[in-house]
Design a protein around this motif. Sequence first.
Motif, mmCIF file in Angstrom:
data_model
loop_
_atom_site.group_PDB
_atom_site.id
_atom_site.type_symbol
_atom_site.label_atom_id
_atom_site.label_comp_id
_atom_site.label_asym_id
_atom_site.label_seq_id
_atom_site.Cartn_x
_atom_site.Cartn_y
_atom_site.Cartn_z
ATOM 1 N N SER A 109 0.842 -1.198 0.000
ATOM 2 C CA SER A 109 0.000 0.000 0.000
ATOM 3 C C SER A 109 0.880 1.253 0.000
ATOM 4 O O SER A 109 0.499 2.282 -0.556
ATOM 5 N N GLU A 110 2.059 1.169 0.603
ATOM 6 C CA GLU A 110 2.983 2.310 0.602
ATOM 7 C C GLU A 110 3.401 2.663 -0.831
ATOM 8 O O GLU A 110 3.416 3.828 -1.202
ATOM 9 N N GLU A 111 3.711 1.646 -1.632
ATOM 10 C CA GLU A 111 4.117 1.891 -3.014
ATOM 11 C C GLU A 111 2.991 2.545 -3.810
ATOM 12 O O GLU A 111 3.209 3.498 -4.547
ATOM 13 N N LYS A 112 1.771 2.038 -3.638
ATOM 14 C CA LYS A 112 0.620 2.625 -4.345
ATOM 15 C C LYS A 112 0.378 4.052 -3.890
ATOM 16 O O LYS A 112 0.101 4.933 -4.702
ATOM 17 N N ASN A 113 0.465 4.278 -2.574
ATOM 18 C CA ASN A 113 0.238 5.624 -2.045
ATOM 19 C C ASN A 113 1.249 6.617 -2.606
ATOM 20 O O ASN A 113 0.888 7.732 -2.987
ATOM 21 N N ILE A 114 2.519 6.225 -2.660
ATOM 22 C CA ILE A 114 3.544 7.113 -3.206
ATOM 23 C C ILE A 114 3.250 7.408 -4.668
ATOM 24 O O ILE A 114 3.354 8.553 -5.122
ATOM 25 N N ALA A 115 2.858 6.369 -5.429
ATOM 26 C CA ALA A 115 2.547 6.554 -6.849
ATOM 27 C C ALA A 115 1.379 7.517 -7.032
ATOM 28 O O ALA A 115 1.421 8.402 -7.896
ATOM 29 N N VAL A 116 0.336 7.380 -6.223
ATOM 30 C CA VAL A 116 -0.838 8.256 -6.328
ATOM 31 C C VAL A 116 -0.466 9.683 -5.934
ATOM 32 O O VAL A 116 -0.846 10.642 -6.614
ATOM 33 N N ALA A 136 6.369 12.718 -3.108
ATOM 34 C CA ALA A 136 6.516 11.329 -3.554
ATOM 35 C C ALA A 136 7.979 11.013 -3.845
ATOM 36 O O ALA A 136 8.467 9.930 -3.500
ATOM 37 N N PHE A 137 8.683 11.950 -4.454
ATOM 38 C CA PHE A 137 10.106 11.744 -4.744
ATOM 39 C C PHE A 137 10.892 11.549 -3.451
ATOM 40 O O PHE A 137 11.710 10.632 -3.340
ATOM 41 N N ASP A 154 14.537 6.839 -0.366
ATOM 42 C CA ASP A 154 15.292 5.874 0.432
ATOM 43 C C ASP A 154 15.182 4.453 -0.116
ATOM 44 O O ASP A 154 16.180 3.756 -0.236
ATOM 45 N N LYS A 155 13.974 4.034 -0.431
ATOM 46 C CA LYS A 155 13.747 2.630 -0.804
ATOM 47 C C LYS A 155 13.820 2.373 -2.302
ATOM 48 O O LYS A 155 14.045 1.256 -2.726
ATOM 49 N N LYS A 156 13.581 3.385 -3.097
ATOM 50 C CA LYS A 156 13.641 3.275 -4.563
ATOM 51 C C LYS A 156 12.791 2.130 -5.115
ATOM 52 O O LYS A 156 13.258 1.312 -5.891
ATOM 53 N N HIS A 157 11.523 2.077 -4.722
ATOM 54 C CA HIS A 157 10.607 1.083 -5.272
ATOM 55 C C HIS A 157 10.392 1.367 -6.755
ATOM 56 O O HIS A 157 10.267 2.522 -7.161
ATOM 57 N N ALA A 158 10.298 0.316 -7.556
ATOM 58 C CA ALA A 158 10.165 0.473 -9.008
ATOM 59 C C ALA A 158 8.816 1.075 -9.405
ATOM 60 O O ALA A 158 8.754 1.939 -10.279
ATOM 61 N N PHE A 159 7.728 0.621 -8.768
ATOM 62 C CA PHE A 159 6.387 1.096 -9.151
ATOM 63 C C PHE A 159 6.210 2.592 -8.912
ATOM 64 O O PHE A 159 5.835 3.330 -9.835
ATOM 65 N N PRO A 160 6.498 3.093 -7.706
ATOM 66 C CA PRO A 160 6.355 4.544 -7.525
ATOM 67 C C PRO A 160 7.350 5.332 -8.369
ATOM 68 O O PRO A 160 7.012 6.408 -8.870
#
Length: 109
Positions: free
Chosen positions: A7-14, A26-27, A32-38
């Motif tokens: 949910s964190e990845e989706k929230n950052i993307a939104v 969002a950036f 720190d984590k550099k998730h691919a989706f966001p």
Amino acid sequence: MNESLSSEEKNIAVISYITLIGLIIAFVMNNDKKHAFPSYHIKQSLGLGLTGLALGVVGMIPILGWIVSFLGMFIMLYLWVVGLLNAINGKQKPVPFLGAKYEEWFKNN
């Protein structure tokens, strides 16, 4: 919908699609984590923002620039909604028309 996304990845993307401040937040959240989706949606949102800025510059040209800018803003609204819906639904798809170019321009970032 991609169930492997947190949910964190989706929230950052939104959040990346909610104004320029949201893009910056969002950036920072993803820094720190550099998730691919966001990261993908941050790049798409950045591309939309830069395209909107370019349309604003074109809008300074009398008559023809005003027309192009006016029509372009409706297209930008459509692209923004599509990008936001993709982020909400967990899809990593480029926005229509320009999304593939954004991928190309920001592939190293």
